[in-house]
Design a protein around this motif. Structure first.
Motif, PDB file in Angstrom:
ATOM      1  N   GLU A 145     -18.479  24.735  31.916  1.00 20.78           N
ATOM      2  CA  GLU A 145     -19.116  24.697  33.231  1.00 20.78           C
ATOM      3  C   GLU A 145     -20.280  25.685  33.255  1.00 20.78           C
ATOM      4  O   GLU A 145     -20.151  26.816  32.795  1.00 20.78           O
ATOM      5  N   SER A 146     -21.392  25.258  33.822  1.00 23.23           N
ATOM      6  CA  SER A 146     -22.604  26.078  33.789  1.00 23.23           C
ATOM      7  C   SER A 146     -22.393  27.410  34.482  1.00 23.23           C
ATOM      8  O   SER A 146     -21.835  27.474  35.573  1.00 23.23           O
ATOM      9  N   LYS A 147     -22.830  28.479  33.839  1.00 24.10           N
ATOM     10  CA  LYS A 147     -22.801  29.799  34.446  1.00 24.10           C
ATOM     11  C   LYS A 147     -24.173  30.162  34.997  1.00 24.10           C
ATOM     12  O   LYS A 147     -24.324  31.142  35.707  1.00 24.10           O
ATOM     13  N   GLN A 148     -25.179  29.426  34.565  1.00 23.91           N
ATOM     14  CA  GLN A 148     -26.524  29.727  35.023  1.00 23.91           C
ATOM     15  C   GLN A 148     -27.186  28.436  35.465  1.00 23.91           C
ATOM     16  O   GLN A 148     -26.563  27.387  35.514  1.00 23.91           O
ATOM     17  N   GLN A 149     -28.457  28.540  35.783  1.00 18.15           N
ATOM     18  CA  GLN A 149     -29.172  27.368  36.283  1.00 18.15           C
ATOM     19  C   GLN A 149     -29.563  26.492  35.093  1.00 18.15           C
ATOM     20  O   GLN A 149     -30.713  26.477  34.672  1.00 18.15           O
ATOM     21  N   GLU A 150     -28.601  25.799  34.529  1.00 21.99           N
ATOM     22  CA  GLU A 150     -28.873  24.965  33.365  1.00 21.99           C
ATOM     23  C   GLU A 150     -27.986  23.738  33.402  1.00 21.99           C
ATOM     24  O   GLU A 150     -26.958  23.712  34.061  1.00 21.99           O
ATOM     25  N   ARG A 151     -28.432  22.712  32.684  1.00 17.00           N
ATOM     26  CA  ARG A 151     -27.627  21.517  32.489  1.00 17.00           C
ATOM     27  C   ARG A 151     -27.895  21.003  31.080  1.00 17.00           C
ATOM     28  O   ARG A 151     -28.991  21.156  30.549  1.00 17.00           O
ATOM     29  N   SER A 152     -26.876  20.418  30.491  1.00 13.65           N
ATOM     30  CA  SER A 152     -27.016  19.858  29.154  1.00 13.65           C
ATOM     31  C   SER A 152     -27.194  18.359  29.264  1.00 13.65           C
ATOM     32  O   SER A 152     -26.698  17.730  30.199  1.00 13.65           O
ATOM     33  N   ALA A 153     -27.909  17.791  28.310  1.00 11.31           N
ATOM     34  CA  ALA A 153     -28.136  16.349  28.307  1.00 11.31           C
ATOM     35  C   ALA A 153     -28.118  15.846  26.872  1.00 11.31           C
ATOM     36  O   ALA A 153     -28.590  16.520  25.962  1.00 11.31           O
ATOM     37  N   GLY A 154     -27.559  14.658  26.685  1.00 14.01           N
ATOM     38  CA  GLY A 154     -27.601  14.019  25.379  1.00 14.01           C
ATOM     39  C   GLY A 154     -26.478  14.488  24.475  1.00 14.01           C
ATOM     40  O   GLY A 154     -25.385  14.828  24.916  1.00 14.01           O
ATOM     41  N   ALA A 155     -26.791  14.509  23.175  1.00 18.11           N
ATOM     42  CA  ALA A 155     -25.752  14.749  22.176  1.00 18.11           C
ATOM     43  C   ALA A 155     -25.103  16.123  22.345  1.00 18.11           C
ATOM     44  O   ALA A 155     -23.924  16.290  22.053  1.00 18.11           O
TER      45      ALA A 155
END
Ligand code: ZN
Lengths: 96, 1001
Positions: free
Chosen positions: B443-453
Motif C-alpha cells: 500500500e502506498s506510503k507516499q504520493q505514488e502509484r505503480s502501473a504495469g509489470a
C-alpha cells in the motif's frame, strides 16, 4: 528529505534549511528550585518518544531563524501541520 | 564476422577489448551483447567457489557479467556488462577472476566447495581474529571486488534540483502512456529510464501495436512526448532512491556512453527531484529456475535470449533448450526459430501445457515436453547437455527416468518478479500474491502509484491501460485534468496466457543437500542446499538467513535470486512465502558513483573557508594555518629554519617579555539589544549582568539546562540596553541558536534582539608588558592609564585614524588591548599596529602560542578542557556562578542534582610532570596506581598539554576524580608506547597566580 512548511516564511522548504529542536510544548518550570530531583529530571530528560503523532520544534536556521512547531507522524514522517510557537496544534494523537 | 551475430543485423563496427583481447561489436550494442556476439562464454568467476560464469540477463538484474571499465583515474568498477553501452576503444575486464577468468586459482578452493558452507566467512575467517587480515588480503585479491581508482577523479559532476508535477519512472509501455496522459493535461512531467532508448520491453518485442511493430510505435510516441514543452525526457537516467515527501534522486549518465577518455562536459548529473505525484512503471524481472548447475555459462533468462535476438541481432548459442513454468517463455521459442538455429525442445513443468502460444509453438514443429523438469545442466565452461526428467504435479519430486538432451544454450523462465524496489524504498512492504506468483507493491506510503509489470500486470494491453490511467490520475491530483484517460487504447494482439506453475526449486534425483549445487544467488554462490542448511542450523528470520548466507548481498542486490531464496526458505521452514515475508529494498537501486553524489562539492568547494580581514598579511608572513570550524586561523609564524616548537617558544617569550599580537577576529560576536537585554543575558549566563555599566565587561559561562558548561566568553555593556557578547570561535552559531530558542519559545515576553556581527569586526589583540606603549603610539583619544581605563573596561576611540572599540580584556594574563575595528579596516589597523610595535619587537603569534599562554594561566578552552560533562564547580570556577540571582538561570537547578553534587567527580587541575622535559600527550589517561594490572582504573585524562618555554618545563591541564582534594599527589599516565609518565597534581594556574601582570604600568 522532508519538505517543511515554515509558518513564518509561508513557504515549503527542504529539510536542509532547518534544524530539529526536539519535543515541543515542554514548559520550563517557573520555580526550578521548588522541584525535587525526580520532578526536575522529568522535565530535563524524559520525553514522550511518541509512536505516531508527535509535536516537535524546528528551527529555520538557514531562513528566517525562527522556531516553530510541527505535528509529525513518526511512523510515516508525514508532517501534518506546522504552527507558530505559542499556538496549539489542531491535530493531536489518540494518546500521549 | 562474429559467430553469433545474425546476418540481418548490421551497423557501424566498433572495436573494443575485453580481458586484453580485441573484439568487434556493432553500434547500438551493449558490452554484453557484443561479447555474446563474439561467443565469449566466461565473463567472470563467482565470488566464493570461483566457478566460471557467463552472461545471464540483459539489464540491471545481471549477476555475473560484472566488469571494470577502463583504467587510470576514470576507471569504474562493478558495472554490469548488460548496462554498458559499447563505444569505440572501450576497454573492460572482469572484476572476478584473478589471475584470469579461464584459469583461476580459486577454482582449487571451489573444488572443495563442500568445505565452504554458508556462514563460511563467519565460521572460518573471523576465528582466530588475528588471521583475519591474512585471509582478507588473499580473499579480496582472489575474489575481486573491482578496483577503485587511486588518482583524483578528473571528471565533472553536477547536481540539479528539480520540481515537477508527475515523475514517471520507467519508459516501457506503461510509463510512456502514463507520461503522455499526464503531459496532455499541462502537468509538468519528467520521465526517466535507465536505458539509452525509451521503450523498455517493447524495444525487443515482436508484437504489433496499432498496426506497426512495437519499436516503431515507441518511436512515434516518444516524438509526441518530445513535442510537449512541459515534458522532460531523461534517458540513461536511473531513479535510484525514493525518499521522504516524494523526494527522488536520479543519476543521469551524460557522457559515459561516449567513452571514459572522450568525456566532455558533465559526466554524470544527479537530479534531486521533488515530485507532487510519482508513477512507478519499473517493469519486472524474469525469475530464473533453480536447478543443478544452473550457473554454467550458456544458461540464460528466456527474455534475455529474446532481447539479444530481437534488439541486438545476436543469437547466443547454436542449440537452444527452453525450460519454463509459464507461457511467456514460449515467445523465445518463436524468436529463436526466426534465427534459423536449432531448437531442441521446450521443457515445461506443467503437466499439460496448452493455450494459444503453446499451440503456436507446436504448430511450428517445435517439440513441447510437458510435465518435465530440467534437473541438471552439464558442461564446464559452456553448457553441453541437460538432464530432464518427469516430475510430479507439485514439482517436488522426480518421478521417472532421466533423459539427456544435447544443447549449448538453456533459456529458463520461472515467471516474473515485479520490480517493487522503489515503492519498497518508501516503506511500503511488498505483498505476496499467489495469483501472479510474486510480490506486488505494498500500500502506498507516499504520493505514488505503480502501473504495469511492476504492479504484477504482465500483459501488454493491461500495462497500457494501467499506465494511461495512472498518468491521468496523477496529473489530476496535481490539479491538471479530471483523471480520465483521453487517448484511445492501442490495438494489441495479446496471447491469452494459461496459469503458470509456482516452482522455486527444481527437484533432482538426489536430495537437495546431496544434489550438485542449485544456485539461487549467482554473485555470492548461495545455493538451495545452503539455505536449507542455514535453517537446519537454526536460522528462521529471512533477515538472519540473508546475512548468514549472504543471499542478496552482491552488487545486484539479489534482483534475480531473492524470491527463489525466500521461497526455498519458506519451504524449509514449512511456512508460506507470505509468512516468511520479504526483505526491504533500500537505496540505491543500482550502484551510484561517489562522483555524482559529491557533485561540485569537492576540493575548494567541499566546505566554505572563512578568512579574516588580515588573512593576506598572515599568508605573506609565512603563517602556518589551523582550521577552527570553517575559519583559517594562523597557527604559528615560523621564521627561517624554525621548527614549530622553536616558533611557538619564541612567540610565547615575546609576549611574556615584551609584546605580541594575535588576530582574534574569529571570536563569535553577537550584538544584543532591547529593553530586556540585561535580564535575558542574566538568565543565560551563570553570573549577573543587571548592574554592568556601559564601558564595562564581564566574563561569563553558559550552561545547558543539565548544568554542564557549553560556552564561555566576555560580554560587554555598550550602552543602555545594548550588549556585545563574545563566544568561542567554534560555538558562535550554536550560541546564537541557543539564545533564539529561549527567547522565542520560553520568554517571548522579553524584548530582546540578536544579530550575529562576527564578520563585521576585525580584532587585533595586543598583549604583553609593552602593550600600552604600542597602543599609545596609534591612539591619542583614549586615556590608557590604569586608573582611567582599567582591566575589564572597554572604550570607544580612534586607533590609527579608524573609529575603534578597545577592550581591556586578557586571555594571556598580560596587559592586553583588543582593538576592534570595522572589518574593512582590519588589514590597515594590523599593519599600523605592527609598525607601532616595531621598536618593542612586537611579535605576531598564532593559536598555538595563544593556547600555551592561556594554559600557563589555567584559562579553560570550552570543548577542549570541557566535554559537555563538566560543571563550573568541576572546573574550579564556582566564582563565576551567581547563586544570589533572583531568576533561576539556565542550568542552575541541575547544579543541585545528586549527580552533580556527588563526591569524586572529575575536577580540573594542573599536572606538573616529574621529569619537567616530558610533555604528556593530550588525551592520556590518568591512573593512581601505575602497577595495577590491565584493565587499570582510569581516574581522569589530560585535556591540554604543552611545553612552557617561559617556565622552562612542561605544563598540563587535566580532569581527575576528586582532583582538587589531591594537590601534591603523584599520578601516572601510561602511554600506548609502554612508557609511564609520572606527574604531580598542582594548581591549574602555573603563571602569575595572583594576577598582577595585567596591571603593569
Ligand atoms: Zn522561515
Amino acid at each position: 528529505m522532508l519538505l517543511i512548511h515554515c509558518p513564518h516564511c509561508q513557504e515549503n522548504r527542504d529539510e536542509e534549511e532547518f534544524s530539529y529542536g526536539g519535543e515541543a510544548h515542554i514548559v520550563r518550570p517557573l520555580e526550578p528550585e521548588a522541584l525535587n530531583d525526580q520532578a526536575w529530571a522529568d522535565y530535563l530528560f524524559f520525553r514522550t518518544n511518541s509512536r505516531g503523532i508527535h509535536h516537535e520544534m524546528w528551527y529555520h536556521a538557514m531562513g528566517c531563524r525562527r522556531y516553530f512547531n510541527a505535528t509529525r507522524n513518526t511512523l510515516t514522517y508525514e508532517i501534518l501541520e506546522t504552527y507558530k510557537t505559542g499556538t496549539q496544534p489542531t491535530i493531536v494523537g489518540a494518546s500521549a | 564476422m562474429s559467430q553469433n551475430r545474425l546476418a540481418s543485423h548490421t551497423g557501424a563496427v566498433i572495436d573494443f577489448t575485453f580481458n586484453g583481447k580485441s573484439y568487434q561489436g556493432i553500434a547500438g550494442d551493449t558490452l554484453a551483447s557484443a561479447l555474446l556476439a563474439n561467443g565469449v562464454d566466461v565473463v567472470g568467476r563467482s565470488f566464493k567457489y570461483s566457478r566460471p560464469r557467463g552472461i545471464f540477463g540483459h539489464g540491471a538484474e545481471e549477476p555475473n557479467a560484472i566488469i571494470q571499465l577502463g583504467s587510470g583515474a576514470s576507471t569504474v568498477p562493478n558495472l554490469k556488462a548488460t548496462q554498458v553501452e559499447l563505444y569505440q576503444g572501450l576497454e573492460a575486464s572482469s572484476v572476478n577472476g584473478w589471475p584470469s577468468v579461464n584459469f583461476d586459482v580459486m577454482a582449487i578452493v571451489g573444488a572443495f566447495g563442500r568445505l565452504m558452507p554458508p556462514g563460511f566467512y563467519y565460521k572460518t575467517f573471523m576465528y582466530p581474529k588475528k588471521l583475519w587480515m591474512t585471509y582478507e588480503h588473499f580473499i579480496r585479491k582472489a575474489a575481486g571486488l573491482g578496483t577503485a581508482p587511486v588518482e583524483a577523479d578528473p571528471d565533472t559532476y553536477d547536481k540539479l534540483n528539480q520540481h515537477c508535477d508527475v515523475l514517471v519512472v520507467g519508459a516501457g509501455p506503461a510509463g510512456l502512456v502514463a507520461a503522455r496522459e499526464a503531459a496532455r493535461t499541462g502537468a509538468r512531467v519528467i520521465i526517466a529510464d535507465e536505458q539509452s532508448e525509451f521503450g523498455g520491453s517493447l524495444l525487443a518485442s515482436q508484437q504489433t501495436m496499432d498496426g506497426v511493430m512495437a519499436p516503431r510505435w515507441v518511436a512515434s510516441l516518444v516524438a509526441e512526448l518530445v513535442a510537449y514543452k512541459n515534458v522532460q525526457l531523461l534517458p540513461r537516467s536511473t531513479v535510484f532512491g525514493y525518499y521522504d515527501h516524494n523526494f527522488l534522486t536520479i543519476l543521469e549518465r551524460r557522457t559515459d556512453h561516449l567513452g571514459l577518455s572522450s568525456a566532455q562536459g558533465t559526466r554524470q548529473r544527479l537530479h534531486r527531484v521533488r515530485a507532487v505525484q510519482v508513477v512507478l512503471a519499473t517493469g519486472a524481472f524474469e525469475r530464473p529456475l533453480v536447478f543443478a548447475h544452473n550457473d554454467i555459462p550458456g544458461v540464460m533468462l528466456a527474455s534475455s535470449v529474446s532481447t539479444y535476438i530481437n534488439r541486438y541481432g545476436v543469437a547466443p548459442g547454436k542449440k537452444l533448450l527452453l525450460f519454463t513454468t509459464n507461457d511467456s517463455a514460449y515467445q523465445t521459442a518463436l524468436d529463436w526459430q526466426q534465427t534459423g538455429r536449432q531448437i531442441i525442445a521446450v521443457v515445461d513443468t506443467r503437466s499439460n501445457p496448452s493455450g494459444d502460444i503453446v499451440a503456436a509453438v507446436k504448430l511450428r514443429g517445435i517439440e513441447v515436453i510437458g510435465g518435465h523438469g530440467l534437473i541438471e545442466a552439464q558442461g564446464n565452461k559452456r553448457v553441453k547437455r541437460a538432464l530432464i526428467a518427469p516430475i510430479n504435479a507439485s514439482g517436488t519430486q522426480v518421478t521417472g527416468p532421466v533423459r539427456r538432451l544435447n544443447c549449448d544454450l538453456i533459456a529458463c523462465s520461472g515467471g516474473w518478479s515485479p520490480a517493487v524496489h522503489l515503492s519498497s524504498h518508501t516503506g511500503a512492504k511488498p505483498v505476496w500474491d499467489e495469483s501472479i506468483v510474486g510480490f506486488r507493491p505494498g500500500e502506498s506510503k507516499q504520493q505514488e502509484r505503480s502501473a504495469g509489470a511492476c504492479r504484477g500486470t504482465f500483459d501488454l494491453t493491461g500495462c497500457l491501460a494501467e499506465g494511461a490511467s495512472a498518468g491521468a490520475v496523477a496529473a489530476s491530483l496535481c490539479g491538471h485534468g479530471d483523471g480520465s484517460v483521453q487517448f484511445p487504447a492501442c490495438a494489441v494482439e495479446d496471447y491469452i496466457e494459461q496459469p503458470q506453475q509456482a516452482l522455486f526449486l527444481v527437484p533432482h534425483t538426489s536430495a537437495t543437500s546431496r544434489a550438485p549445487s542449485q544456485f539461487v544467488d549467482f554473485q555470492l554462490d548461495v545455493s538451495a542446499g545452503g539455505i536449507e542448511l542455514a535453517v537446519r542450523e537454526g536460522f528462521e528470520s529471512v533477515e538472519h538467513v540473508k546475512r548468514y548466507t549472504a543471499l542478496g548481498f552482491g552488487t545486484d542486490q539479489g534482483k534475480l535470486g531473492n524470491i527463489n531464496g525466500m521461497a526455498i526458505l519458506a519451504n524449509a521452514l514449512d511456512q508460506t512465502i507470505a509468512e516468511t515475508g520479504t526483505t526491504i529494498f533500500r537505496p540505491s537501486y543500482t550502484p551510484t558513483t561517489f562522483g555524482a553524489i559529491a557533485g561540485r562539492d569537492v576540493k575548494a568547494l567541499f566546505d566554505p573557508e572563512r578568512y579574516t580581514a588580515m588573512h593576506r598579511w598572515h599568508v605573506e608572513h609565512g603563517a602556518e594555518f589551523e582550521n577552527v570550524g570553517q575559519w583559517k586561523r594562523p597557527w604559528y609564524f615560523p621564521q627561517q629554519g624554525e621548527t614549530m616548537n622553536d616558533a611557538v617558544n619564541r612567540e610565547c617569550l615575546a609576549v611574556r617579555n615584551s609584546v605580541g599580537m594575535l588576530d582574534a577576529s574569529t571570536l563569535g560576536k553577537i550584538d544584543i539589544q532591547g529593553p530586556d537585554a540585561a535580564e535575558f543575558i542574566t538568565r543565560i549566563y551563570t553570573n549577573s549582568y543587571l548592574k554592568l555599566a556601559p564601558g564595562k565587561c564581564r566574563y561569563g559561562v553558559m550552561l545547558k539546562e543539565d548544568g554542564m558548561i557549553f560556552d564561555d566568553g566576555v560580554c560587554a555593556c555598550l550602552g543602555d540596553n545594548h550588549y556585545l557578547m563574545f563566544t568561542t570561535t567554534g560555538g558562535a552559531a550554536g550560541v546564537l541558536a541557543w539564545l533564539e530558542i529561549w527567547q522565542q519559545t520560553e520568554w517571548p515576553e522579553l524584548q530582546v534582539y540578536f544579530t550575529s556581527v562576527t564578520d563585521h569586526w576585525a580584532t587585533a589583540t595586543v598583549t604583553g608588558p609593552n602593550a600600552r606603549r604600542v597602543i599609545a603610539k596609534v591612539c591619542q583619544d583614549i586615556d590608557l592609564s590604569n586608573e582611567a581605563f582599567s582591566f575589564m573596561d572597554w572604550r570607544d576611540g580612534t586607533v590609527a585614524g579608524v573609529k575603534a572599540r578597545v577592550f581591556r580584556i586578557s586571555f594571556t594574563g598580560e596587559l592586553s588591548y583588543e582593538v576592534n575595528v570595522p572589518a574593512h579596516y582590519g588589514r590597515h589597523i594590523w599593519q599600523a599596529l605592527i609598525e607601532a610595535g616595531e621598536e618593542f619587537s612586537m611579535t605576531p603569534y598564532g593559536t598555538e602560542t595563544m593556547h600555551v599562554l592561556r594554559a600557563e594561566k589555567g584559562f579553560i578552552i570550552v570543548g577542549q578542557d570541557t566535554d559537555g560533562s563538566m560543571t563550573p564547580a568541576d572546573m574550579n570556577m564556582d566564582w563565576v556562578v551567581g547563586n544570589k540571582k533572583t531568576f533561576s538561570f539556565i542550568g542552575k537547578r541541575s547544579l543541585q542534582r545528586s549527580d552533580t553534587l556527588r563526591e569524586n567527580r572529575k575536577q580540573f587541575v594542573g599536572l606538573k610532570t616529574v621529569d619537567g622535559q616530558a610533555v604528556l600527550p593530550e588525551g592520556a589517561q590518568v591512573v593512581f596506581d601505575a602497577k595495577q594490572k590491565i584493565p587499570m582504573s582510569m581516574q581522569g585524562h589530560v585535556t591540554s598539554s604543552y611545553y612552557s618555554a617561559y617556565l622552562g618545563h612542561s605544563i598540563a591541564l587535566a580532569v581527575v576524580k576528586g582532583g582538587l582534594g589531591r594537590m601534591g599527589q603523584v599520578v601516572h599516565c601510561p602511554l600506548a608506547d609502554g612508557r609511564i609518565i609520572a606527574a604531580e597534581i598542582v594548581s591549574s594556574v602555573f603563571y602569575d597566580p595572583k594576577g598582577e601582570r595585567h596591571h603593569v604600568e
